[in-house]
Design a protein around this motif. Structure first.
Motif, short mmCIF file in Angstrom:
data_model
loop_
_atom_site.label_atom_id
_atom_site.label_comp_id
_atom_site.label_asym_id
_atom_site.label_seq_id
_atom_site.Cartn_x
_atom_site.Cartn_y
_atom_site.Cartn_z
N GLY A 107 28.16 -57.32 -3.86
CA GLY A 107 30.14 -56.98 -3.65
C GLY A 107 31.01 -58.20 -2.57
O GLY A 107 32.01 -58.31 -2.27
N ASP A 108 30.28 -58.74 -2.26
CA ASP A 108 31.02 -59.74 -1.29
C ASP A 108 31.59 -60.69 -1.83
O ASP A 108 31.27 -61.45 -3.14
N SER A 109 32.85 -61.22 -1.73
CA SER A 109 33.60 -62.63 -2.72
C SER A 109 32.42 -63.67 -1.93
O SER A 109 32.18 -64.30 -1.41
N GLY A 110 32.61 -64.47 -3.08
CA GLY A 110 31.89 -65.80 -3.23
C GLY A 110 31.37 -66.42 -4.91
O GLY A 110 30.82 -65.28 -5.66
N TYR A 111 30.46 -67.28 -4.63
CA TYR A 111 29.46 -67.50 -6.26
C TYR A 111 28.37 -66.99 -5.98
O TYR A 111 27.43 -66.44 -4.68
N ILE A 112 27.89 -67.03 -7.18
CA ILE A 112 26.05 -66.44 -7.55
C ILE A 112 25.56 -67.40 -8.22
O ILE A 112 26.06 -67.63 -9.60
N ASP A 113 24.36 -68.37 -8.42
CA ASP A 113 23.47 -68.87 -9.02
C ASP A 113 22.73 -68.13 -9.63
O ASP A 113 21.88 -67.75 -9.16
N ARG A 161 45.22 -65.26 -20.23
CA ARG A 161 45.98 -65.71 -18.97
C ARG A 161 45.12 -67.17 -19.79
O ARG A 161 44.56 -67.48 -20.24
N HIS A 162 46.24 -67.94 -19.36
CA HIS A 162 46.05 -69.10 -19.35
C HIS A 162 46.35 -70.15 -18.09
O HIS A 162 46.23 -70.45 -17.44
N SER A 163 44.88 -70.92 -17.94
CA SER A 163 44.62 -72.01 -16.99
C SER A 163 44.79 -73.51 -17.59
O SER A 163 44.47 -73.51 -18.73
N ARG A 164 45.16 -74.14 -16.75
CA ARG A 164 44.58 -75.96 -17.76
C ARG A 164 43.80 -75.79 -18.09
O ARG A 164 43.40 -77.17 -18.92
N TYR A 165 42.89 -75.45 -17.52
CA TYR A 165 41.28 -75.91 -18.00
C TYR A 165 40.68 -74.63 -19.23
O TYR A 165 39.75 -74.67 -19.12
N GLY A 166 41.76 -74.09 -19.50
CA GLY A 166 41.25 -73.11 -20.36
C GLY A 166 41.82 -71.79 -20.97
O GLY A 166 42.30 -71.53 -20.13
N ASP A 167 41.73 -70.52 -21.34
CA ASP A 167 41.73 -69.93 -21.76
C ASP A 167 41.13 -68.80 -21.20
O ASP A 167 40.01 -68.90 -20.78
N TYR A 168 41.26 -67.25 -20.75
CA TYR A 168 40.14 -66.41 -19.62
C TYR A 168 41.25 -64.80 -19.91
O TYR A 168 42.41 -65.00 -19.86
N ASP A 169 40.28 -64.10 -19.87
CA ASP A 169 41.04 -62.59 -19.56
C ASP A 169 41.27 -62.04 -18.13
O ASP A 169 39.97 -62.78 -17.63
N ARG A 170 42.19 -61.49 -18.36
CA ARG A 170 42.30 -61.25 -16.79
C ARG A 170 42.17 -59.65 -16.67
O ARG A 170 42.35 -58.66 -17.54
N TYR A 171 40.58 -59.09 -16.04
CA TYR A 171 39.94 -58.46 -15.64
C TYR A 171 40.03 -57.71 -14.45
O TYR A 171 40.26 -58.58 -13.29
N TYR A 172 40.58 -56.84 -13.65
CA TYR A 172 40.22 -56.18 -12.78
C TYR A 172 39.30 -54.65 -12.02
O TYR A 172 38.91 -54.50 -13.12
N ASP A 173 38.72 -55.11 -10.49
CA ASP A 173 37.94 -53.89 -10.83
C ASP A 173 38.49 -53.44 -9.21
O ASP A 173 37.93 -54.30 -8.65
N SER A 174 38.70 -52.74 -8.83
CA SER A 174 39.26 -52.45 -7.52
C SER A 174 40.10 -53.24 -7.06
O SER A 174 40.42 -53.73 -5.87
N GLY A 175 40.88 -53.88 -7.88
CA GLY A 175 41.88 -54.81 -7.42
C GLY A 175 40.84 -55.86 -7.12
O GLY A 175 41.77 -57.19 -6.82
N ARG A 176 39.77 -56.55 -7.46
CA ARG A 176 39.06 -57.53 -7.73
C ARG A 176 38.83 -58.21 -8.91
O ARG A 176 38.62 -57.43 -9.64
N TYR A 177 39.15 -59.58 -8.63
CA TYR A 177 38.52 -60.10 -9.40
C TYR A 177 37.59 -61.09 -10.64
O TYR A 177 37.06 -61.58 -9.00
N ALA A 178 36.19 -60.77 -11.42
CA ALA A 178 34.52 -61.76 -11.02
C ALA A 178 34.99 -62.24 -12.25
O ALA A 178 35.44 -61.33 -13.43
N ILE A 179 34.38 -63.30 -12.34
CA ILE A 179 33.98 -64.04 -13.94
C ILE A 179 32.40 -64.74 -13.21
O ILE A 179 32.28 -64.97 -12.82
N SER A 180 32.07 -64.90 -14.54
CA SER A 180 31.28 -65.17 -15.22
C SER A 180 31.17 -66.08 -16.43
O SER A 180 31.54 -65.91 -17.50
N LEU A 181 30.10 -67.33 -16.09
CA LEU A 181 30.34 -68.19 -16.72
C LEU A 181 29.49 -68.12 -17.17
O LEU A 181 28.25 -68.88 -16.61
N GLU A 182 28.83 -68.06 -18.96
CA GLU A 182 27.05 -69.07 -19.00
C GLU A 182 27.36 -70.26 -19.24
O GLU A 182 28.67 -70.41 -20.60
N ILE A 183 26.55 -71.32 -19.00
CA ILE A 183 26.48 -73.13 -18.96
C ILE A 183 25.29 -73.23 -19.39
O ILE A 183 24.11 -72.94 -19.50
#
Length: 148
Positions: free
Chosen positions: A31-37, A98-120
């Motif tokens: 639940g903390d901010s930051g990345y997980i690989d 939403r759009h960023s210069r690196y492509g589109d993404y969907d904006r979703y919130y969970d209790s005011g927090r946003y998380a994104i996972s990228l499978e690469i």
């Protein structure tokens, strides 16, 4: 007396530096901010970045991209391809696209927090041309390193 004032000023500056430091870094716990690989296989990872309540979703997305570039370079690959994007939370009111210069993404919130996972999936040599989901890791890391 002057020593005590100097110590208080130094402590205040240290606190200011901590407060203004980047939120980019590994998550310290659930639940903390930051990345997980998560390594799926030698050339495939899932990179997740969890923002805090005050972070703009576009910044969270760019942090996830930055981490994907770092994982790619640390694994001795040159480029990565985004196989899938997942967001956490419920959709906001209005248009969630939403759009960023690196492509589109969907904006979703969970209790005011946003998380994104990228499978690469990572690769060697030149990245696939003209594919908006393929990124040169070195170029992207250079473009986004100022966010750290």
């Amino acid at each position: 007396m002057m020593g005590r004032i100097g110590l208080m000023v130094a402590a205040g500056l240290a606190l200011t530096a901590c407060a203004s430091s980047s939120l980019y870094g590994p998550a310290r716990g659930p639940g903390d901010s930051g990345y997980i690989d998560q390594r799926v296989d030698p050339a495939r990872y899932v990179v997740t970045f969890q923002g805090n309540a005050s972070m703009d979703p576009s910044l969270v997305y760019e942090y996830a991209l930055l981490r994907a570039a770092e994982v790619t370079l640390d694994s001795d690959y040159g480029w990565f391809y985004i196989v899938s994007r997942d967001q956490a939370g419920a959709p906001p009111r209005g248009n969630p696209r939403r759009h960023s210069r690196y492509g589109d993404y969907d904006r979703y919130y969970d209790s005011g927090r946003y998380a994104i996972s990228l499978e690469i999936v990572m690769g060697y040599g030149r990245r696939p041309p003209k594919d908006p989901n393929a990124f040169d890791a070195r170029d992207l890391e250079r473009d986004l390193r100022h966010l750290k």
